[in-house]
Design a protein around this motif. Structure first.
Motif, mmCIF file in Angstrom:
data_model
loop_
_atom_site.group_PDB
_atom_site.id
_atom_site.type_symbol
_atom_site.label_atom_id
_atom_site.label_comp_id
_atom_site.label_asym_id
_atom_site.label_seq_id
_atom_site.Cartn_x
_atom_site.Cartn_y
_atom_site.Cartn_z
ATOM 1 N N ASP A 196 -3.274 -7.456 -8.570
ATOM 2 C CA ASP A 196 -4.034 -6.547 -7.714
ATOM 3 C C ASP A 196 -5.108 -7.283 -6.926
ATOM 4 O O ASP A 196 -5.411 -6.928 -5.788
ATOM 5 C CB ASP A 196 -4.641 -5.412 -8.543
ATOM 6 C CG ASP A 196 -4.926 -4.172 -7.698
ATOM 7 O OD1 ASP A 196 -4.324 -4.045 -6.616
ATOM 8 O OD2 ASP A 196 -5.738 -3.328 -8.118
ATOM 9 N N ASN A 197 -5.709 -8.304 -7.527
ATOM 10 C CA ASN A 197 -6.704 -9.074 -6.781
ATOM 11 C C ASN A 197 -6.057 -9.774 -5.591
ATOM 12 O O ASN A 197 -6.625 -9.834 -4.492
ATOM 13 C CB ASN A 197 -7.384 -10.105 -7.680
ATOM 14 C CG ASN A 197 -8.682 -10.619 -7.082
ATOM 15 O OD1 ASN A 197 -9.654 -9.879 -6.954
ATOM 16 N ND2 ASN A 197 -8.692 -11.882 -6.682
ATOM 17 N N ARG A 211 -8.034 2.886 -3.329
ATOM 18 C CA ARG A 211 -6.836 3.014 -4.155
ATOM 19 C C ARG A 211 -6.934 4.210 -5.100
ATOM 20 O O ARG A 211 -5.947 4.910 -5.348
ATOM 21 C CB ARG A 211 -6.599 1.741 -4.973
ATOM 22 C CG ARG A 211 -5.892 0.620 -4.206
ATOM 23 C CD ARG A 211 -5.223 -0.356 -5.166
ATOM 24 N NE ARG A 211 -4.297 0.362 -6.024
ATOM 25 C CZ ARG A 211 -3.981 -0.024 -7.272
ATOM 26 N NH1 ARG A 211 -4.536 -1.102 -7.789
ATOM 27 N NH2 ARG A 211 -3.131 0.678 -7.995
ATOM 28 N N SER A 256 -6.400 -1.649 -13.036
ATOM 29 C CA SER A 256 -6.315 -2.724 -12.056
ATOM 30 C C SER A 256 -6.851 -3.978 -12.719
ATOM 31 O O SER A 256 -7.834 -3.913 -13.476
ATOM 32 C CB SER A 256 -7.154 -2.407 -10.811
ATOM 33 O OG SER A 256 -7.345 -3.573 -10.021
ATOM 34 N N GLN A 300 -14.224 -5.811 -3.045
ATOM 35 C CA GLN A 300 -13.356 -5.400 -4.149
ATOM 36 C C GLN A 300 -13.622 -3.935 -4.504
ATOM 37 O O GLN A 300 -12.697 -3.157 -4.754
ATOM 38 C CB GLN A 300 -13.594 -6.279 -5.377
ATOM 39 C CG GLN A 300 -13.044 -7.691 -5.279
ATOM 40 C CD GLN A 300 -13.441 -8.542 -6.483
ATOM 41 O OE1 GLN A 300 -14.588 -8.508 -6.926
ATOM 42 N NE2 GLN A 300 -12.493 -9.300 -7.002
ATOM 43 N N TYR A 321 -7.766 -0.932 3.537
ATOM 44 C CA TYR A 321 -6.731 -0.368 2.677
ATOM 45 C C TYR A 321 -6.141 0.903 3.279
ATOM 46 O O TYR A 321 -4.917 1.104 3.257
ATOM 47 C CB TYR A 321 -7.259 -0.073 1.271
ATOM 48 C CG TYR A 321 -6.117 0.292 0.354
ATOM 49 C CD1 TYR A 321 -5.333 -0.697 -0.229
ATOM 50 C CD2 TYR A 321 -5.762 1.626 0.138
ATOM 51 C CE1 TYR A 321 -4.237 -0.369 -1.018
ATOM 52 C CE2 TYR A 321 -4.669 1.960 -0.644
ATOM 53 C CZ TYR A 321 -3.914 0.952 -1.226
ATOM 54 O OH TYR A 321 -2.817 1.278 -1.994
ATOM 55 N N TYR A 351 -12.082 -1.529 -1.897
ATOM 56 C CA TYR A 351 -10.621 -1.523 -2.055
ATOM 57 C C TYR A 351 -10.230 -0.630 -3.225
ATOM 58 O O TYR A 351 -9.319 0.203 -3.126
ATOM 59 C CB TYR A 351 -10.148 -2.962 -2.275
ATOM 60 C CG TYR A 351 -8.738 -3.120 -2.788
ATOM 61 C CD1 TYR A 351 -7.650 -3.118 -1.922
ATOM 62 C CD2 TYR A 351 -8.492 -3.316 -4.149
ATOM 63 C CE1 TYR A 351 -6.349 -3.287 -2.400
ATOM 64 C CE2 TYR A 351 -7.208 -3.483 -4.641
ATOM 65 C CZ TYR A 351 -6.137 -3.473 -3.757
ATOM 66 O OH TYR A 351 -4.853 -3.639 -4.241
ATOM 67 N N ALA A 373 -13.650 -2.836 3.474
ATOM 68 C CA ALA A 373 -12.457 -3.037 2.645
ATOM 69 C C ALA A 373 -11.686 -1.737 2.464
ATOM 70 O O ALA A 373 -10.448 -1.724 2.478
ATOM 71 C CB ALA A 373 -12.853 -3.606 1.290
ATOM 72 N N ARG A 420 -15.020 -11.358 1.810
ATOM 73 C CA ARG A 420 -14.167 -11.188 0.627
ATOM 74 C C ARG A 420 -15.074 -11.365 -0.579
ATOM 75 O O ARG A 420 -15.134 -12.425 -1.189
ATOM 76 C CB ARG A 420 -13.050 -12.229 0.611
ATOM 77 C CG ARG A 420 -11.817 -11.878 1.452
ATOM 78 C CD ARG A 420 -12.110 -11.770 2.939
ATOM 79 N NE ARG A 420 -10.866 -11.752 3.723
ATOM 80 C CZ ARG A 420 -10.797 -11.368 4.975
ATOM 81 N NH1 ARG A 420 -11.910 -10.960 5.628
ATOM 82 N NH2 ARG A 420 -9.649 -11.388 5.622
ATOM 83 N N CYS A 431 0.842 -1.185 0.000
ATOM 84 C CA CYS A 431 0.000 0.000 0.000
ATOM 85 C C CYS A 431 0.881 1.240 0.000
ATOM 86 O O CYS A 431 1.974 1.243 0.597
ATOM 87 C CB CYS A 431 -0.906 0.024 1.224
ATOM 88 S SG CYS A 431 -1.847 -1.497 1.495
ATOM 89 N N TRP A 476 -5.507 -7.192 -2.918
ATOM 90 C CA TRP A 476 -6.755 -6.947 -2.183
ATOM 91 C C TRP A 476 -6.947 -7.990 -1.087
ATOM 92 O O TRP A 476 -7.234 -7.648 0.069
ATOM 93 C CB TRP A 476 -7.936 -6.957 -3.156
ATOM 94 C CG TRP A 476 -9.254 -7.208 -2.495
ATOM 95 C CD1 TRP A 476 -9.854 -6.450 -1.528
ATOM 96 C CD2 TRP A 476 -10.141 -8.323 -2.715
ATOM 97 N NE1 TRP A 476 -11.061 -7.020 -1.148
ATOM 98 C CE2 TRP A 476 -11.257 -8.154 -1.862
ATOM 99 C CE3 TRP A 476 -10.096 -9.427 -3.567
ATOM 100 C CZ2 TRP A 476 -12.314 -9.060 -1.821
ATOM 101 C CZ3 TRP A 476 -11.157 -10.328 -3.538
ATOM 102 C CH2 TRP A 476 -12.240 -10.143 -2.669
#
Length: 418
Positions: free
Chosen positions: A297-298, A327, A358, A320, A65, A323, A61, A315, A28, A301
């Motif tokens: 990227d997944n 970002r 992404s 997603q 992050y 997140y 999420a 999750r 991050c 996450w």
């Protein structure tokens, strides 16, 4: 337009971990490993945590992050103070909370919002206050028809139309029943899109709107099946979709009718919950990548969720979305002099984002500066329930929603995602 994951992954400008599993260290910010200690940057969010269903996965999420970001230098030394409020699925409460976050707490951005009611309650407020919203999960129509709100998700209508397009192209659909929530500018807006597409293709279609949490699932399914449709398309939250599927199987409808759904039912727990009776018979739209994809990227996450989230945090596709919203906010804020981060500079930095890449997205995300509305995520995939898991069954494809004509025209004129 089909976009390959490899091309997107290769274009990532953000330093990500290699695809080796979520056990690797989350990456991050600047990855310094040093906690940010400067003056906090206030970022707000509104979510619907308590009500008919817990809809807070996006903000959970986003928080994970931002916690990861703060542990790695923050925004050039300044930590993000992420303030999340629960609107309880109540528009009046949502309006009160946005005033608290924006007027009282002086938030510079709203990030990761996920609510069935807050866009409708607050869209005008955001515009007047001059604050930009990078929403995680936009639900009602107002989330996609406001100049200040840009969701990372595709939205229920675009997602539902993506599922319907797959049913037409791959499942031989010639008649459909659309089931959506009886929430203003949510269920009717989404199902109206299905009706419009059906009219264009020349086949019969009908709509059933239900109250989430109180509808009799068996009665709803029997009503939907009474017209003998080829396909039933669902636009319900996971908590409402599963009881409908259980009721449908009890009536043997899973053997007679194909069921497809918007991304709201795309959760890792669903295939096992609904059981083998739905193997190869329940298809869902995916607004983002496969939840278990091994792309960089997944995987990042998942690593962020494992290291900075709670074990109980889902999750899922909405996580997603949160997140990605965090970002995007990070990318915008990193471009600003840390001593000059204001609501105005932060909003302009978000508006200037034109190609955020992404591998979780099918296509690069953009804000669309000066546009009256935003729906950058409109290219999606499909998956089917199989053996207690989801199996991806399609490449990325644009949603056939006729309402996207203006979005496609803007993208063409701006040379975006062509």
């Amino acid at each position: 337009m089909k976009l390959q994951l490899a091309a997107l992954a290769a274009g990532l400008t953000f330093i990500l971990m290699s695809a080796g599993g979520a056990s690797a260290a989350a990456v991050c910010g600047e990855g310094t490993g040093q906690a940010a200690t400067g003056e906090p940057i206030i970022i707000g969010a509104i979510t619907g945590k308590t009500g008919p269903d817990d809809f807070s996965n996006s903000t959970r999420a986003a928080k994970a992050y931002f916690d990861c970001l703060n542990a790695n230098g923050g925004i050039h030394g300044r930590p993000v103070q992420y303030m999340v409020e629960d609107d309880q699925w109540n528009p009046e409460i949502a309006a009160q909370l946005v005033a608290k976050l924006v007027d009282d707490q002086k938030a510079v951005l709203m990030v990761g919002n996920s609510s069935f009611v807050e866009c409708g309650a607050n869209a005008d407020f955001y515009k007047k206050a001059g604050i930009t919203v990078v929403a995680g999960v936009g639900v009602p129509r107002e989330c996609f028809f406001a100049s200040a709100i840009a969701p990372t998700n595709a939205g229920p209508r675009v997602s539902m139309l993506g599922a319907m397009g797959y049913a037409l192209d791959q499942l031989g659909a010639k008649s459909v029943v659309c089931i959506g929530p009886n929430i203003p500018n949510v269920g009717s807006w989404s199902c109206d899109g299905v009706m419009l597409l059906a009219k264009e293709k020349g086949f019969p279609a009908s709509t059933i709107l239900i109250d989430q949490g109180s509808a009799d699932s068996t009665s709803v399914m029997l009503q939907a099946a009474s017209s003998n449709p080829d396909v039933i398309v669902l636009g319900m939250s996971k908590g409402s979709a599963v009881p409908l599927l259980v009721a449908a199987e009890e009536q043997g409808l899973n053997e007679k009718i194909k069921f497809v759904s918007a991304a709201s039912a795309y959760d890792l727990s669903v295939p096992e919950t609904i059981g083998p009776g739905w193997d190869g018979k329940f298809y869902v739209n995916m607004e983002f990548n496969d939840l278990e994809a091994t792309t960089p990227d997944n995987q990042n996450w998942l690593a962020v969720m494992d290291q900075y989230g709670q074990k109980s945090d889902p999750r899922d596709t909405f996580a997603q979305a949160g997140y990605l919203a965090a970002r995007i906010a990070e990318k915008a804020l990193m471009s600003i002099d840390p001593a000059n981060i204001t609501r105005e500079t932060a909003g302009k930095a978000v508006a200037d984002i034109k190609g955020f890449k992404s591998d979780i997205f099918c296509a690069p995300w953009y804000f669309g500066a000066d546009q009256p509305r935003h729906n950058a995520n409109s290219t999606t995939r499909m998956a089917v329930s199989e053996g207690g898991k989801w199996k991806v069954v399609s490449d990325c494809a644009p949603s056939p929603d006729p309402e996207l004509a203006d979005i496609r025209a803007f993208e063409k004129s701006a040379g975006i995602n062509q």
